[in-house]
Motif scaffolding. Structure first.
Motif, PDB file in Angstrom:
ATOM      1  N   HIS A 447      12.616 -16.393  14.266  1.00  0.00           N
ATOM      2  CA  HIS A 447      11.739 -17.569  14.309  1.00  0.00           C
ATOM      3  C   HIS A 447      10.827 -17.628  13.084  1.00  0.00           C
ATOM      4  CE1 HIS A 447       8.833 -20.498  15.879  1.00  0.00           C
ATOM      5  NE2 HIS A 447       7.894 -19.630  15.542  1.00  0.00           N
ATOM      6  N   GLN A 448      10.216 -16.511  12.727  1.00  0.00           N
ATOM      7  CA  GLN A 448       9.309 -16.506  11.582  1.00  0.00           C
ATOM      8  C   GLN A 448      10.061 -16.779  10.276  1.00  0.00           C
ATOM      9  OE1 GLN A 448       6.276 -16.700  11.913  1.00  0.00           O
ATOM     10  NE2 GLN A 448       5.692 -15.715  13.821  1.00  0.00           N
ATOM     11  N   ALA A 449      11.266 -16.222  10.133  1.00  0.00           N
ATOM     12  CA  ALA A 449      12.064 -16.502   8.939  1.00  0.00           C
ATOM     13  C   ALA A 449      12.445 -17.973   8.876  1.00  0.00           C
ATOM     14  CB  ALA A 449      13.319 -15.625   8.924  1.00  0.00           C
ATOM     15  N   GLN A 450      12.805 -18.535  10.020  1.00  0.00           N
ATOM     16  CA  GLN A 450      13.194 -19.945  10.088  1.00  0.00           C
ATOM     17  C   GLN A 450      12.027 -20.863   9.744  1.00  0.00           C
ATOM     18  OE1 GLN A 450      14.783 -20.949  13.948  1.00  0.00           O
ATOM     19  NE2 GLN A 450      16.464 -22.084  13.049  1.00  0.00           N
ATOM     20  N   MET A 451      10.864 -20.556  10.250  1.00  0.00           N
ATOM     21  CA  MET A 451       9.690 -21.389   9.971  1.00  0.00           C
ATOM     22  C   MET A 451       9.375 -21.407   8.479  1.00  0.00           C
ATOM     23  SD  MET A 451       8.540 -22.845  12.723  1.00  0.00           S
ATOM     24  CE  MET A 451       6.855 -23.280  12.297  1.00  0.00           C
ATOM     25  N   LEU A 452       9.506 -20.254   7.824  1.00  0.00           N
ATOM     26  CA  LEU A 452       9.164 -20.179   6.410  1.00  0.00           C
ATOM     27  C   LEU A 452      10.167 -20.927   5.538  1.00  0.00           C
ATOM     28  CD1 LEU A 452       7.908 -16.500   6.011  1.00  0.00           C
ATOM     29  CD2 LEU A 452       6.607 -18.564   5.522  1.00  0.00           C
ATOM     30  N   ILE A 453      11.458 -20.698   5.724  1.00  0.00           N
ATOM     31  CA  ILE A 453      12.427 -21.261   4.778  1.00  0.00           C
ATOM     32  C   ILE A 453      12.823 -22.684   5.108  1.00  0.00           C
ATOM     33  CG2 ILE A 453      13.359 -19.008   4.181  1.00  0.00           C
ATOM     34  CD1 ILE A 453      15.721 -19.527   5.965  1.00  0.00           C
ATOM     35  N   ARG A 454      12.654 -23.120   6.360  1.00  0.00           N
ATOM     36  CA  ARG A 454      13.093 -24.463   6.713  1.00  0.00           C
ATOM     37  C   ARG A 454      11.961 -25.471   6.841  1.00  0.00           C
ATOM     38  NH1 ARG A 454      17.921 -23.371  11.183  1.00  0.00           N
ATOM     39  NH2 ARG A 454      19.263 -22.162   9.801  1.00  0.00           N
ATOM     40  N   HIS A 455      10.738 -24.991   7.009  1.00  0.00           N
ATOM     41  CA  HIS A 455       9.663 -25.939   7.268  1.00  0.00           C
ATOM     42  C   HIS A 455       8.446 -25.734   6.378  1.00  0.00           C
ATOM     43  CE1 HIS A 455      11.925 -27.222  10.784  1.00  0.00           C
ATOM     44  NE2 HIS A 455      12.015 -25.957  11.158  1.00  0.00           N
ATOM     45  N   GLU A 456       7.946 -24.515   6.287  1.00  0.00           N
ATOM     46  CA  GLU A 456       6.707 -24.291   5.553  1.00  0.00           C
ATOM     47  C   GLU A 456       6.948 -23.917   4.096  1.00  0.00           C
ATOM     48  OE1 GLU A 456       4.497 -21.443   7.777  1.00  0.00           O
ATOM     49  OE2 GLU A 456       4.747 -22.529   9.661  1.00  0.00           O
ATOM     50  N   GLY A 457       8.042 -23.227   3.818  1.00  0.00           N
ATOM     51  CA  GLY A 457       8.382 -22.876   2.453  1.00  0.00           C
ATOM     52  C   GLY A 457       7.711 -21.597   1.977  1.00  0.00           C
ATOM     53  N   VAL A 458       8.300 -20.992   0.962  1.00  0.00           N
ATOM     54  CA  VAL A 458       7.727 -19.826   0.293  1.00  0.00           C
ATOM     55  C   VAL A 458       7.605 -20.154  -1.183  1.00  0.00           C
ATOM     56  CG1 VAL A 458       8.585 -18.135   1.946  1.00  0.00           C
ATOM     57  CG2 VAL A 458      10.027 -18.797   0.045  1.00  0.00           C
ATOM     58  N   GLY A 459       6.816 -19.373  -1.888  1.00  0.00           N
ATOM     59  CA  GLY A 459       6.492 -19.712  -3.263  1.00  0.00           C
ATOM     60  C   GLY A 459       7.441 -19.173  -4.309  1.00  0.00           C
ATOM     61  N   ASN A 460       8.593 -18.651  -3.917  1.00  0.00           N
ATOM     62  CA  ASN A 460       9.496 -18.013  -4.865  1.00  0.00           C
ATOM     63  C   ASN A 460      10.927 -18.271  -4.422  1.00  0.00           C
ATOM     64  OD1 ASN A 460      11.250 -15.659  -5.730  1.00  0.00           O
ATOM     65  ND2 ASN A 460       9.413 -15.247  -6.948  1.00  0.00           N
ATOM     66  N   ALA A 461      11.768 -18.736  -5.358  1.00  0.00           N
ATOM     67  CA  ALA A 461      13.144 -19.091  -5.003  1.00  0.00           C
ATOM     68  C   ALA A 461      13.941 -17.888  -4.505  1.00  0.00           C
ATOM     69  CB  ALA A 461      13.842 -19.713  -6.213  1.00  0.00           C
ATOM     70  N   ALA A 462      13.753 -16.729  -5.124  1.00  0.00           N
ATOM     71  CA  ALA A 462      14.475 -15.537  -4.683  1.00  0.00           C
ATOM     72  C   ALA A 462      14.038 -15.110  -3.289  1.00  0.00           C
ATOM     73  CB  ALA A 462      14.255 -14.396  -5.678  1.00  0.00           C
ATOM     74  N   HIS A 463      12.760 -15.271  -2.982  1.00  0.00           N
ATOM     75  CA  HIS A 463      12.280 -14.944  -1.635  1.00  0.00           C
ATOM     76  C   HIS A 463      12.929 -15.861  -0.602  1.00  0.00           C
ATOM     77  CE1 HIS A 463       8.305 -12.996  -3.254  1.00  0.00           C
ATOM     78  NE2 HIS A 463       9.395 -12.320  -3.583  1.00  0.00           N
ATOM     79  N   ALA A 464      13.047 -17.135  -0.939  1.00  0.00           N
ATOM     80  CA  ALA A 464      13.698 -18.072  -0.014  1.00  0.00           C
ATOM     81  C   ALA A 464      15.156 -17.676   0.215  1.00  0.00           C
ATOM     82  CB  ALA A 464      13.611 -19.499  -0.563  1.00  0.00           C
TER      83      ALA A 464
END
Length: 717
Positions: A447-464
């Protein structure tokens, strides 16, 4: 736990020796199960003002975490009698010029705290030990309340119970502490200017993958600086695909009904753009001429070689801990609630630690370093249906206590329930150093991984990209990390006992089924929330009691009497509570939602407008008219009501209509597991189908935006 009264203060060092980081929780109960509030934090200088607007932390302003890790809003957690918002404070990381930290909450859309019950704030130390509690009793008409504050005294920190209310809401509270409230016109002008100046706004999704591939190939995950455009979240794309309801002809009653339904569905606009661009990955990728349907994409974490449970445990632990060490946004989501500070994280697998005659080998170790201090946790994982072993966890607790580690974290497919730990361990209270025992489910990690990459985003392309690979691994059928997937050995005997009417009240097997039903509902909330990017929480009504064990005993007795399991889900942005019911006598699942009637217009116009809004809903949707105190109202399937919406009106014409109940029925699986024919899969599918085919037509969930001068004036009136 020390009970505080209004105005009282206490030094944190007098309550615990482990207060370098603390968890502050704000909670409340709602008699209806629908009441809620939003938490905010303000960092104040010696003048009692914020240094800048960045010292104002609020989840819906897209600002829940401090860059230095001193503040992190962790979101809502369901409790026995409502919900609770938790905030993690790393007091060792708070800037020296910050003298006070104000913790507040606010309600919205004209609601006040008088409509809530058991409004309180609690504080726990890094080991999870509750230190103090303050009940806010006199905020009846207030729309915002300062619950308490942390403030410096010499080298330490103290807590003061405040309980001060604001009738002007969050905007009035924020303005008092120097936060600027944006002007509507200026906000829109800035948004238009940013959109016009953004050359990447119309870039195709392929550009995102190209940027990810180029950045990873050029310098590796740690060297990526490429700016990547934000892809549209999958959940929002689904919302945008829903056609707007057709407007009726220009008759007065239809116009009134249209305006009334619009008022009912009205939500504040989406939050403003932020200067810091976030990175997400596109939901779908077009095939190229060099692809073939039989080819398999190369994966960072392959699953084809996993043959045994031991292989799955070792691989899952290594995959998760390695991603946590590389993606700070993700690791903070998982560890901040456990008292871990924000700092440089190192992770290890298959370590060996001395314990008696033979060494113990926990599956992993997490170590966080900040300002020369270490926070360490042992990790024990299980995959598939394997359960934790109490003696194993007890040994790790003893090792952690002897070596001065802060926590033991267990990670399984099971879901922990309040007041019902997965394993019972003994804690030696005589020891000066305390060790906290925490639990994570694989469903929560996904759930936490999904929230970050699909909705809230992260600040680094490699992290995504790393999070995308992790999510693919967790969701693969061979990983063993599928979340709660077995209703337990009591499931079949309870169903048989209900069928032949031999199940009696007090049967322990019924209690086990009720507990597993609660675990399933919590997992359904995680999965649906991850897909939508919205908060989805199980509702616990205050009138049902606050003690978890008593509540589950009562539900078990009710199951023995009527053979039904029932739960309620609250989803941000929907007009009502979504109910899920399983009738074990008939083998049917029912998902339903009550939609209140508009305050203006005529009943016939309400019925016509509702049928229009449900133009794309399933034909077998049941619609029932809710009437005021006169028994059940008219009902029928949507297929029958489409040509004749007037059939929803009571025959006498004088009965007051209070709303409409929309329901879908589905056969439930008979198996206890998560196979295609299993009960767990059928509940998941039923909730997903009901939301995407019915609820989505009633309202479009959007985030609340920052208050502006015009909205403040309207709220004050």
């Amino acid at each position: 736990m020390q009970e505080m009264v209004k105005g009282a203060n206490v030094a944190l060092a007098d309550l615990s020796e482990d207060v370098g980081s603390v968890i502050v929780s704000l909670g409340w109960a709602s008699p209806t199960g629908e009441g809620d509030a939003d938490v905010s934090v303000l960092l104040l200088d010696a003048n009692g003002k914020v240094r800048s607007d960045s010292d104002f932390y609020f989840y819906f302003y897209n600002h829940p975490v401090a860059d230095d890790g001193s503040v992190q809003l962790l979101g809502k957690t369901p409790t026995a009698d409502g919900s609770e918002d938790r905030i993690s404070f790393d007091l060792t990381a708070v800037p020296g010029e910050v003298e006070r930290i104000v913790v507040a909450a606010s309600r919205y859309e004209g609601a006040s705290f008088g409509e809530l019950e058991d409004v309180r704030i609690t504080l726990a130390d890094a080991a999870g030990e509750g230190l103090l509690r303050f009940a806010v009793d006199d905020a009846d008409s207030m729309t915002a309340v300062i619950f308490g504050e942390l403030y410096r005294r010499g080298e330490g920190w103290k807590f003061r119970a405040v309980g001060q209310g604001y009738a002007t809401g969050l905007a009035g509270l924020a303005t008092d502490f120097g936060v600027d409230i944006e002007d509507d016109a200026a906000t829109e002008a800035q948004a238009h200017a940013e959109a016009a100046a953004d050359p990447e706004a119309g870039e195709e999704p392929e550009a995102v993958l190209d940027a990810v591939g180029d950045s990873v190939g050029a310098g590796g995950p740690g060297d990526v600086t490429t700016s990547v455009p934000v892809a549209e979240p999958a959940g929002q794309a689904l919302m945008d695909a829903v056609p707007a309801p057709r407007r009726p002809d220009d008759h007065a009653d239809k116009r009134q009904a249209d305006e009334a339904w619009a008022d009912l569905a009205k939500k504040p606009a989406a939050r403003p753009r932020t200067a810091k661009k976030k990175v997400t990955l596109p939901a779908t990728v077009k095939k190229t001429l060099a692809e073939n349907d039989s080819w398999r994409a190369a994966r960072l974490f392959p699953v084809s070689v996993l043959k045994s449970d031991r292989d799955r445990e070792m691989r899952a632990t290594s995959v998760l801990l390695s991603v946590m060490a590389q993606v700070p946004e993700f690791s903070r989501r998982l560890t901040a609630a456990f008292g871990a500070p924000a700092g440089r994280m190192e992770t290890f697998t298959e370590v060996s630690l001395p314990h008696g005659d033979s060494p113990r080998r926990p599956d992993g170790v997490i170590r966080v370093e900040r300002a020369g201090k270490l926070w360490t946790a042992l990790v024990e994982t299980k995959t598939n249906g394997n359960a934790l072993k109490a003696e194993q966890v007890q040994a790790y607790m003893d090792i952690a206590a002897r070596r001065g580690y802060e926590a033991v974290i267990t990670l399984t497919n099971d879901v922990a329930l309040e007041g019902s730990p997965l394993v019972d361990v003994k804690i030696d209270r005589r020891r000066k150093h305390k060790v906290a025992l925490w639990h994570l489910s694989w469903a929560e990690v996904a759930h936490q991984a999904q929230m970050l990459i699909r909705h809230e985003g992260v600040g680094n392309a490699a992290h995504a990209w790393l999070l995308q690979e992790l999510l693919h691994y967790l969701q693969h059928e061979n990983s063993g990390c599928h979340g709660f997937q077995n209703m337990g050995p009591s499931w079949v005997p309870v169903r048989n006992g209900i069928d032949d009417e031999t199940l009696c009240q007090g049967d322990g097997r019924a209690l086990e089924v009720v507990e597993n039903w609660e675990r399933l509902i919590r997992q359904v909330c995680l999965r649906l929330g991850g897909e939508l990017g919205q908060k989805v929480l199980p509702v616990q009504r205050a009138k049902r009691g606050t003690d978890p064990k008593e509540r589950r005993d009562r539900l078990a007795d009710q199951l023995c009497l009527d053979g039904r399991l029932q739960a309620e889900l609250r989803i941000d942005g929907t007009p009502g509570v979504l109910t899920v019911g399983a009738d074990l006598r008939t083998g049917k699942l029912r998902t339903a939602i009550d939609v209140p009637s508009p305050e203006q217009g005529y009943p016939l116009s309400w019925a016509k407008q509702l049928v229009r809004r449900l133009a794309d809903a399933p034909a077998d949707l049941h619609v029932e008219t809710l009437v005021d105190g006169t028994g059940p109202g008219p009902r029928g399937t949507l297929e029958r009501l489409r040509p004749e919406p007037a059939d929803l009106l009571p025959k006498d014409g004088a009965t007051k209509i209070t709303g409409f109940r929309l329901s879908l029925f589905k056969g439930m699986g008979s198996g206890r597991g998560n196979a295609e024919t299993g009960f767990i899969r059928s509940v998941d599918d039923a909730v997903h189908r009901f939301y995407t085919t019915v609820v989505v037509h009633l309202d479009t969930p959007v985030a609340r935006r920052k208050p502006t001068k015009d909205r403040v004036a309207a709220a004050a009136e």
